[in-house]
Design a protein around this motif. Structure first.
Motif, PDB file in Angstrom:
ATOM      1  N   TYR A  22      27.768   2.778  15.776  1.00  0.00           N
ATOM      2  CA  TYR A  22      28.166   3.825  14.357  1.00  0.00           C
ATOM      3  C   TYR A  22      29.432   5.088  15.202  1.00  0.00           C
TER       4      TYR A  22
ATOM      5  N   GLY B   8      26.445   7.973   3.059  1.00  0.00           N
ATOM      6  CA  GLY B   8      26.149   7.708   4.649  1.00  0.00           C
ATOM      7  C   GLY B   8      24.125   8.399   4.564  1.00  0.00           C
ATOM      8  N   VAL B  81      29.789  -5.837  12.863  1.00  0.00           N
ATOM      9  CA  VAL B  81      28.552  -5.563  13.129  1.00  0.00           C
ATOM     10  C   VAL B  81      27.215  -6.754  12.589  1.00  0.00           C
ATOM     11  N   LEU B 201      27.801  -0.397   6.790  1.00  0.00           N
ATOM     12  CA  LEU B 201      28.481   0.020   8.791  1.00  0.00           C
ATOM     13  C   LEU B 201      29.934  -0.991   8.476  1.00  0.00           C
ATOM     14  N   GLU B 204      32.654   1.079   6.742  1.00  0.00           N
ATOM     15  CA  GLU B 204      32.962   2.026   8.072  1.00  0.00           C
ATOM     16  C   GLU B 204      34.261   1.186   8.658  1.00  0.00           C
ATOM     17  N   ARG B 205      33.175  -0.143   9.851  1.00  0.00           N
ATOM     18  CA  ARG B 205      34.099  -0.447  10.267  1.00  0.00           C
ATOM     19  C   ARG B 205      35.434  -1.440   9.442  1.00  0.00           C
TER      20      ARG B 205
END
Lengths: 47, 225
Positions: A22, B8, B81, B201, B204-205
């Motif tokens: 992350y 989150g 991921v 994740l 976010e990626r």
């Protein structure tokens, strides 16, 4: 290594992998955003 | 920004609750005792990793069909991921194996096919760094991603098709297989928590990948001046 230590190690290392992943994504996003802003600024100044 | 932070926080709460349930709610297993609690983390991470690779596979198929850049972005995001989750599986498995089997690693069908899966998706990401031209990179990596996914059903079937040192399946394992009802609830809650973490994740990626696309557009504009 006792069984309890193994369980503890598995959870800690596992979470560390996710946390580091992350962090690398957040760091790459932040530096790329800075780069985009810098390029946009230089483009606007050039116009 | 606030919405992302809230999501989150919810994901963090879910994975924390899953860890709590694994340690304090799930009953102790009769033969492995406390060591069996790694299962809730290890197997849930494995399931989430496989789902991420499935998302990558579908994205790769859609890219080949539609040639839309968003499918390429989703493909690389889910591959990365999935790789993080498989890395966790390949670390936590040997930590369990040492006290259970007396060795960290053996080249049985399940372990070997999982390691090959990890290598395949490392290769997928490496391949992307070797090709400069974006359309060519997207197409070739999508084709490679479709090929790499062939190993996922092999990983799933390895403990069903062959005699392995890896424990036999307790979920979808046929007659005689199964879990204590409380263990089962804790396991499926862990799977849910891991899937939420995986989705967070990937999102976010994916944001990073979209930003990279914006960067390319601005860079091309700057070069044209």
């Amino acid at each position: 290594m006792s069984s309890l230590h193994s369980v503890f190690a598995a959870y800690v290392i596992g979470w560390a992998v996710f946390f580091v992943f992350y962090l690398t994504v957040a760091k790459r996003t932040s530096s790329l955003r800075d780069e985009v802003d810098r390029l946009k600024d230089s483009l606007n100044r050039g116009k | 920004m606030w919405k992302r932070a809230m999501i989150g926080a919810v994901v963090l709460f879910l994975v924390g609750a899953a860890a709590y349930a694994s340690f304090f709610i799930a009953p102790e297993e009769k033969t492995m005792h406390v060591l069996q609690r790694i299962f809730y983390f290890h197997a849930a991470a494995a399931w989430a990793g496989m789902t991420a690779f499935f998302v990558c596979f579908v994205s790769n198929l859609l890219y080949v069909w539609r040639r839309d850049e968003k499918w390429d972005s989703l493909g690389v995001s889910s591959a990365e991921v999935g790789l993080a989750f498989t890395t966790v599986v390949l670390i936590t498995g040997p930590i369990w194996a040492k006290p259970a089997w007396g060795i960290y690693w053996t080249w049985d069908a399940r372990l070997t096919s999982t390691f090959v899966l990890w290598l395949l998706y490392i290769s997928y990401l490496l391949l992307r760094t070797l090709i400069e031209e974006p359309d060519r990179r997207a197409l070739l990596s999508a084709l490679f991603g479709i090929f790499a996914f062939i190993d996922v059903p092999i990983v799933f079937g390895a403990i069903r098709w062959w005699r392995t040192q890896h424990p036999q399946p307790v979920i979808m394992g046929g007659p005689g297989a199964g879990l204590d009802p409380t263990m089962s609830k804790v396991f499926f809650f862990s799977v849910l928590a891991m899937h939420c973490l995986m989705a967070f994740l990937i999102a976010e990626r994916y944001r990073l990948e979209k930003l990279r696309t914006d960067f390319e557009i601005v860079r091309r504009e700057a070069e044209a001046i």
